[in-house]
Every structure is written in C-alpha cells, then in structure tokens.
Design a protein around this motif. Sequence first.
Motif, PDB file in Angstrom:
ATOM      1  N   ILE A   9       0.739  -1.017   0.079  1.00  0.00           N
ATOM      2  CA  ILE A   9      -0.021  -0.087  -0.018  1.00  0.00           C
ATOM      3  C   ILE A   9       0.722   1.195   0.036  1.00  0.00           C
ATOM      4  CG2 ILE A   9      -1.967   1.265   1.297  1.00  0.00           C
ATOM      5  CD1 ILE A   9      -2.458  -1.326   2.707  1.00  0.00           C
ATOM      6  N   LEU A  10       0.785   2.169  -0.878  1.00  0.00           N
ATOM      7  CA  LEU A  10       1.593   3.107  -1.093  1.00  0.00           C
ATOM      8  C   LEU A  10       0.653   4.622  -0.746  1.00  0.00           C
ATOM      9  CD1 LEU A  10       4.156   4.655  -2.004  1.00  0.00           C
ATOM     10  CD2 LEU A  10       3.262   4.807  -4.365  1.00  0.00           C
ATOM     11  N   VAL A  11       1.283   5.297   0.180  1.00  0.00           N
ATOM     12  CA  VAL A  11       0.632   6.487   0.586  1.00  0.00           C
ATOM     13  C   VAL A  11       1.593   7.694   0.657  1.00  0.00           C
ATOM     14  CG1 VAL A  11      -1.557   5.230   1.826  1.00  0.00           C
ATOM     15  CG2 VAL A  11       0.469   5.871   3.005  1.00  0.00           C
ATOM     16  N   LYS A  12       0.863   8.849   0.752  1.00  0.00           N
ATOM     17  CA  LYS A  12       1.795   9.989   0.631  1.00  0.00           C
ATOM     18  C   LYS A  12       2.418  10.277   2.023  1.00  0.00           C
ATOM     19  CE  LYS A  12      -0.108  12.548  -3.321  1.00  0.00           C
ATOM     20  NZ  LYS A  12      -0.635  11.227  -3.699  1.00  0.00           N
ATOM     21  N   THR A  13       1.962   9.863   3.401  1.00  0.00           N
ATOM     22  CA  THR A  13       2.372  10.243   4.600  1.00  0.00           C
ATOM     23  C   THR A  13       2.737   9.190   5.395  1.00  0.00           C
ATOM     24  OG1 THR A  13       0.433  10.645   5.858  1.00  0.00           O
ATOM     25  CG2 THR A  13       1.255  12.452   4.456  1.00  0.00           C
ATOM     26  N   GLN A  14       3.697   9.262   6.386  1.00  0.00           N
ATOM     27  CA  GLN A  14       4.144   8.352   7.374  1.00  0.00           C
ATOM     28  C   GLN A  14       2.897   7.973   8.402  1.00  0.00           C
ATOM     29  OE1 GLN A  14       7.965   8.965   9.314  1.00  0.00           O
ATOM     30  NE2 GLN A  14       7.571   6.987  10.248  1.00  0.00           N
ATOM     31  N   ASP A  15       2.174   9.261   8.737  1.00  0.00           N
ATOM     32  CA  ASP A  15       1.028   8.955   9.366  1.00  0.00           C
ATOM     33  C   ASP A  15      -0.162   7.949   9.004  1.00  0.00           C
ATOM     34  OD1 ASP A  15       2.362  10.501  11.560  1.00  0.00           O
ATOM     35  OD2 ASP A  15       1.028  12.431  11.022  1.00  0.00           O
ATOM     36  N   ALA A  17       0.549   5.765   6.622  1.00  0.00           N
ATOM     37  CA  ALA A  17       0.723   4.364   6.571  1.00  0.00           C
ATOM     38  C   ALA A  17       0.638   3.767   7.887  1.00  0.00           C
ATOM     39  CB  ALA A  17       2.243   4.496   6.050  1.00  0.00           C
ATOM     40  N   GLN A  18       0.945   4.510   8.954  1.00  0.00           N
ATOM     41  CA  GLN A  18       0.978   4.024  10.322  1.00  0.00           C
ATOM     42  C   GLN A  18      -0.274   3.548  10.645  1.00  0.00           C
ATOM     43  OE1 GLN A  18       3.793   2.997  12.141  1.00  0.00           O
ATOM     44  NE2 GLN A  18       2.150   1.748  13.104  1.00  0.00           N
ATOM     45  N   ASP A  19      -1.347   4.545  10.319  1.00  0.00           N
ATOM     46  CA  ASP A  19      -2.582   4.333  10.572  1.00  0.00           C
ATOM     47  C   ASP A  19      -3.296   2.980   9.862  1.00  0.00           C
ATOM     48  OD1 ASP A  19      -5.440   5.075  11.816  1.00  0.00           O
ATOM     49  OD2 ASP A  19      -5.829   5.503   9.410  1.00  0.00           O
ATOM     50  N   LEU A  20      -2.838   2.952   8.571  1.00  0.00           N
ATOM     51  CA  LEU A  20      -3.382   1.986   8.041  1.00  0.00           C
ATOM     52  C   LEU A  20      -2.769   0.531   8.489  1.00  0.00           C
ATOM     53  CD1 LEU A  20      -3.352   3.066   4.260  1.00  0.00           C
ATOM     54  CD2 LEU A  20      -5.290   2.801   5.969  1.00  0.00           C
ATOM     55  N   GLY A  75       6.375  -1.835   7.627  1.00  0.00           N
ATOM     56  CA  GLY A  75       6.522  -0.325   7.264  1.00  0.00           C
ATOM     57  C   GLY A  75       5.934   0.378   8.531  1.00  0.00           C
ATOM     58  N   PRO A  76       5.928   1.827   8.273  1.00  0.00           N
ATOM     59  CA  PRO A  76       6.201   2.342   6.899  1.00  0.00           C
ATOM     60  C   PRO A  76       7.506   2.571   6.444  1.00  0.00           C
ATOM     61  CG  PRO A  76       4.907   3.837   8.452  1.00  0.00           C
ATOM     62  CD  PRO A  76       5.290   2.494   9.099  1.00  0.00           C
TER      63      PRO A  76
END
Length: 92
Positions: A9-15, A17-20, A75-76
Amino acid sequence: MTVASARHILVKTQDQAQDLKNQIAKGADFGELAKKFSDCPSGKKGGDLGEFRPGQMVKPFDDVVFKESVLDVHGPVKTQFGYHLIQTIYRN
C-alpha cells in the motif's frame, strides 16, 4: 535465482501508513485497504505486485521483501514514491 511476490500500500504520509498498519493489525483486510487508499496502480489488484527479483524494485523496498519475515506487514518504508506498507507473500 531468488524471486519473491509481494503486495503493498503506497500513501503520501508516514502517519497515514501507520494508521493503515494499525487497522490491519486490528483485522482490516490488507487488499481492501490497498484498493481504497493506495496511490500505486497496483492498488486496484489489492496491492499485488506479482513476482520479481532482487534489484527490480527500489532498494528500501527490496530490503524488506528479500530480508524481512514473510507474511508480516512491514513499514512504513520510505522511498521516493512515498510511504509503503509491504507484505511479502512468498520468497524462494
């Protein structure tokens, strides 16, 4: 030759990514989250990247897929594309 299969899963923010990652830890489906949130075209396939060899992906991504535990969500992981959650499906 070593090959592996992974999904991410690719997202823009570390936050984000951590939430997911926290949602997955609580039982959310990785593939469904990839379809909803991933910025990568692979998101449509639940994040599935298929099979690849060492050196085909960027180094931080490769390091996780070819060195870390299989089936765990890692990850992230930051790359020039954003922040990844990575799950190696198999490696041989």
